[in-house]
Design a protein around this motif. Structure first.
Motif, PDB file in Angstrom:
ATOM      1  N   THR A   1      41.565  46.278  50.600  1.00 17.43           N
ATOM      2  CA  THR A   1      42.816  46.649  49.930  1.00 17.43           C
ATOM      3  C   THR A   1      42.708  47.989  49.219  1.00 17.43           C
ATOM      4  N   GLY A   2      41.475  48.453  48.967  1.00 17.72           N
ATOM      5  CA  GLY A   2      41.281  49.752  48.325  1.00 17.72           C
ATOM      6  C   GLY A   2      41.896  49.823  46.944  1.00 17.72           C
ATOM      7  N   ALA A   3      42.513  50.945  46.635  1.00 16.24           N
ATOM      8  CA  ALA A   3      43.108  51.156  45.319  1.00 16.24           C
ATOM      9  C   ALA A   3      44.317  50.269  45.077  1.00 16.24           C
ATOM     10  N   ARG A   4      44.919  49.759  46.152  1.00 15.83           N
ATOM     11  CA  ARG A   4      46.096  48.900  45.983  1.00 15.83           C
ATOM     12  C   ARG A   4      45.741  47.610  45.251  1.00 15.83           C
ATOM     13  N   GLY A   5      44.465  47.198  45.336  1.00 18.90           N
ATOM     14  CA  GLY A   5      44.056  45.971  44.673  1.00 18.90           C
ATOM     15  C   GLY A   5      43.865  46.112  43.177  1.00 18.90           C
ATOM     16  N   GLU A   6      43.933  47.335  42.642  1.00 18.32           N
ATOM     17  CA  GLU A   6      43.720  47.560  41.214  1.00 18.32           C
ATOM     18  C   GLU A   6      45.016  47.478  40.414  1.00 18.32           C
ATOM     19  N   LYS A   7      46.050  48.091  40.918  1.00 20.04           N
ATOM     20  CA  LYS A   7      47.335  48.115  40.221  1.00 20.04           C
ATOM     21  C   LYS A   7      48.344  47.365  41.078  1.00 20.04           C
ATOM     22  N   VAL A   8      48.735  46.196  40.607  1.00 20.44           N
ATOM     23  CA  VAL A   8      49.533  45.306  41.449  1.00 20.44           C
ATOM     24  C   VAL A   8      50.852  44.961  40.766  1.00 20.44           C
ATOM     25  N   PRO A   9      51.894  44.608  41.550  1.00 20.76           N
ATOM     26  CA  PRO A   9      53.231  44.348  40.995  1.00 20.76           C
ATOM     27  C   PRO A   9      53.409  42.910  40.505  1.00 20.76           C
ATOM     28  N   ILE A  10      52.493  42.419  39.689  1.00 19.40           N
ATOM     29  CA  ILE A  10      52.624  41.096  39.101  1.00 19.40           C
ATOM     30  C   ILE A  10      52.370  41.198  37.603  1.00 19.40           C
ATOM     31  N   SER A  11      52.585  40.087  36.886  1.00 22.45           N
ATOM     32  CA  SER A  11      52.605  40.141  35.428  1.00 22.45           C
ATOM     33  C   SER A  11      51.242  40.460  34.814  1.00 22.45           C
ATOM     34  N   ARG A  12      50.142  40.066  35.453  1.00 19.44           N
ATOM     35  CA  ARG A  12      48.818  40.297  34.900  1.00 19.44           C
ATOM     36  C   ARG A  12      47.973  41.147  35.840  1.00 19.44           C
ATOM     37  N   PRO A  13      47.120  41.974  35.287  1.00 20.62           N
ATOM     38  CA  PRO A  13      46.209  42.745  36.142  1.00 20.62           C
ATOM     39  C   PRO A  13      45.205  41.816  36.801  1.00 20.62           C
ATOM     40  N   PRO A  14      44.644  42.206  37.939  1.00 25.43           N
ATOM     41  CA  PRO A  14      43.679  41.340  38.617  1.00 25.43           C
ATOM     42  C   PRO A  14      42.388  41.205  37.820  1.00 25.43           C
ATOM     43  N   ARG A  15      41.726  40.079  38.027  1.00 25.14           N
ATOM     44  CA  ARG A  15      40.444  39.813  37.382  1.00 25.14           C
ATOM     45  C   ARG A  15      39.332  39.985  38.404  1.00 25.14           C
ATOM     46  N   ALA A  16      38.277  40.702  38.032  1.00 28.02           N
ATOM     47  CA  ALA A  16      37.134  40.869  38.925  1.00 28.02           C
ATOM     48  C   ALA A  16      36.344  39.569  38.990  1.00 28.02           C
ATOM     49  N   ILE A  17      35.960  39.161  40.207  1.00 29.76           N
ATOM     50  CA  ILE A  17      35.160  37.953  40.408  1.00 29.76           C
ATOM     51  C   ILE A  17      33.995  38.292  41.330  1.00 29.76           C
ATOM     52  N   GLY A  18      32.932  37.534  41.230  1.00 30.10           N
ATOM     53  CA  GLY A  18      31.784  37.759  42.092  1.00 30.10           C
ATOM     54  C   GLY A  18      30.832  38.789  41.525  1.00 30.10           C
ATOM     55  N   ALA A  19      30.106  39.462  42.421  1.00 34.25           N
ATOM     56  CA  ALA A  19      29.088  40.441  42.023  1.00 34.25           C
ATOM     57  C   ALA A  19      29.726  41.671  41.402  1.00 34.25           C
ATOM     58  N   ARG A  20      29.069  42.243  40.400  1.00 33.68           N
ATOM     59  CA  ARG A  20      29.619  43.411  39.716  1.00 33.68           C
ATOM     60  C   ARG A  20      29.673  44.632  40.625  1.00 33.68           C
ATOM     61  N   ARG A  21      28.656  44.809  41.460  1.00 35.02           N
ATOM     62  CA  ARG A  21      28.614  45.999  42.309  1.00 35.02           C
ATOM     63  C   ARG A  21      29.672  45.954  43.406  1.00 35.02           C
ATOM     64  N   SER A  22      30.003  44.763  43.847  1.00 39.42           N
ATOM     65  CA  SER A  22      31.004  44.629  44.904  1.00 39.42           C
ATOM     66  C   SER A  22      31.877  43.416  44.585  1.00 39.42           C
ATOM     67  N   PRO A  23      32.783  43.559  43.621  1.00 36.83           N
ATOM     68  CA  PRO A  23      33.554  42.390  43.158  1.00 36.83           C
ATOM     69  C   PRO A  23      34.712  42.036  44.078  1.00 36.83           C
ATOM     70  N   GLY A  24      35.119  40.793  43.982  1.00 33.92           N
ATOM     71  CA  GLY A  24      36.364  40.362  44.578  1.00 33.92           C
ATOM     72  C   GLY A  24      37.465  40.452  43.539  1.00 33.92           C
ATOM     73  N   ARG A  25      38.631  39.877  43.854  1.00 34.11           N
ATOM     74  CA  ARG A  25      39.770  39.955  42.947  1.00 34.11           C
ATOM     75  C   ARG A  25      40.455  38.588  42.843  1.00 34.11           C
ATOM     76  N   TYR A  26      40.859  38.272  41.602  1.00 30.47           N
ATOM     77  CA  TYR A  26      41.606  37.046  41.331  1.00 30.47           C
ATOM     78  C   TYR A  26      42.960  37.450  40.766  1.00 30.47           C
ATOM     79  N   PHE A  27      44.043  37.040  41.441  1.00 33.75           N
ATOM     80  CA  PHE A  27      45.387  37.435  41.049  1.00 33.75           C
ATOM     81  C   PHE A  27      46.146  36.207  40.529  1.00 33.75           C
ATOM     82  N   TYR A  28      46.490  36.232  39.261  1.00 39.40           N
ATOM     83  CA  TYR A  28      47.266  35.159  38.633  1.00 39.40           C
ATOM     84  C   TYR A  28      48.742  35.390  38.942  1.00 39.40           C
ATOM     85  N   LEU A  29      49.428  34.356  39.450  1.00 42.64           N
ATOM     86  CA  LEU A  29      50.804  34.510  39.907  1.00 42.64           C
ATOM     87  C   LEU A  29      51.839  33.991  38.921  1.00 42.64           C
TER      88      LEU A  29
END
Length: 362
Positions: free
Chosen positions: A310-338
């Protein structure tokens, strides 16, 4: 004709095949099929709960191989288990419910059905200018505000090697949401083999590269059932999980545990993606032949590889809360609260989020 003959007297159902050619006899190895036509394999079942038994699974596979649609006819009181519902949807089958008045309707959509030619098919609604089908009056919702279901769809992918041990992501989900490991697994319902990741892995390895479909269940105190599909792909070994956990009156689903579960899946179980839903529904996670409110999405989780796409699109998203980093710090995943569990607007948030992540206009 109906077999056994007394089935008509017991009200299981009679199919009007007037004008239809006599269908060939069912295969000897498929006694579950009652009517076999050129386009459909029809099964009559009069039982309280229709589960994904071994004979039903074989009937589904046989019908698909012969390019026939599976149609299962039951009385209105029958319940459909989660694995059976998923398997029927996967082969584009139909749950036909026979009303006491003699009519038929689709147990999942409510569409009025009729035997037409050589299969059950929706009846067009002449009152609609745009076409479509009518909805049976018996499909009316049954109020059930005190029971809910937490539904998870999880996909993981592992590197295929001799050290691989499957079932970890499903076990982690069970632990986070119920406080215990699964109780049993098997190839059909009822699942009767004691839970063992080693035995499960050995079974799937023996079947590879063919896919493996399994059923996993929990202890009676906390109703939970999952359908686990294991598939060998070019990327490795994929696990596709559909898990349902039931909660009754006074039992609050552990919504706060979802983010921690997503972090665990991303950290230790090679998460690709996970979608979490909640719905008002039966505590036993079975589906009745009546209208159920659609599930409400709660959160979307992406593993490191999917988040990276998703690249930079995964950082700034059109939902109420910013995404939360999950997993390894060097290569994190994303958790999006809806959104909250009782907010139907979560569907709009999910559509907007997915469009944004894919680089599409909202």
């Amino acid at each position: 004709m109906v077999w056994p003959p007394e089935a008509a007297e017991e009200g299981i159902g009679v199919v009007d095949t007037y004008g239809a050619q006599t269908p060939p006899a069912p295969h000897p190895e498929q006694p579950a099929v009652d009517v076999l036509t050129d386009t459909a394999a029809v099964l009559f079942q009069d039982r309280p709960v229709l589960a994904l038994s071994s004979w039903l699974g074989n009937a589904l596979l046989s019908a698909v191989a012969e390019e026939r649609h599976v149609q299962i006819v039951t009385p209105p009181h029958t319940l459909l288990t989660l694995p059976a519902r998923l398997a029927l949807a996967e082969v584009e089958g139909r749950w036909v419910v026979r009303e006491e008045s003699g009519g038929y309707y689709d147990g999942l959509t409510g569409a009025v059905l009729r035997w037409q030619g050589d299969s059950f098919a929706p009846v067009p609604d002449s009152s609609r200018e745009t076409g479509g089908t009518g909805t049976a009056a018996a499909f009316a919702p049954v109020p059930n505000p005190d029971e809910r279901q937490l539904l998870l769809s999880v996909r993981t992918c592992h590197r295929a090697d001799e050290h691989l041990l499957l079932g970890g992501s499903l076990e982690a989900a069970w632990q986070h949401l119920t406080g215990a490991a699964p109780a049993a697994w098997g190839t059909a319902e009822p699942a009767g083999l004691p839970w063992s990741r080693r035995n499960l892995t050995d079974f799937a390895r023996e079947r590879a590269p063919r896919p493996t479909r399994l059923v996993v269940v929990g202890a009676p105190g906390r109703p939970a059932v999952a359908a686990l599909n294991i598939l060998r792909t070019a990327d490795g070994v994929e696990e596709d999980i559909n898990l349902g956990v039931g909660y009754g009156k006074g039992e609050e689903p552990p919504f706060d545990a979802l983010a921690d579960l997503a972090h665990d899946l991303a950290s230790h179980h090679h998460l690709r993606s996970a979608l979490f839903h909640v719905r008002t529904g039966r505590r036993d996670v079975n589906a009745p032949a009546s209208f159920e409110t659609p599930p409400i999405p709660l959160a979307l989780a992406l593993g490191a590889e999917e988040a990276r796409r998703t690249g930079a699109r995964g950082e700034k998203v059109p939902i109420s809360r910013p995404p939360r980093a999950i997993g390894a710090r060097r290569s994190p995943g994303r958790y999006f609260y809806l959104g909250e569990a009782d907010s139907p607007s979560n569907w709009a948030a999910l559509r907007s989020l997915l469009g944004h992540l894919r680089g599409q206009d909202a």
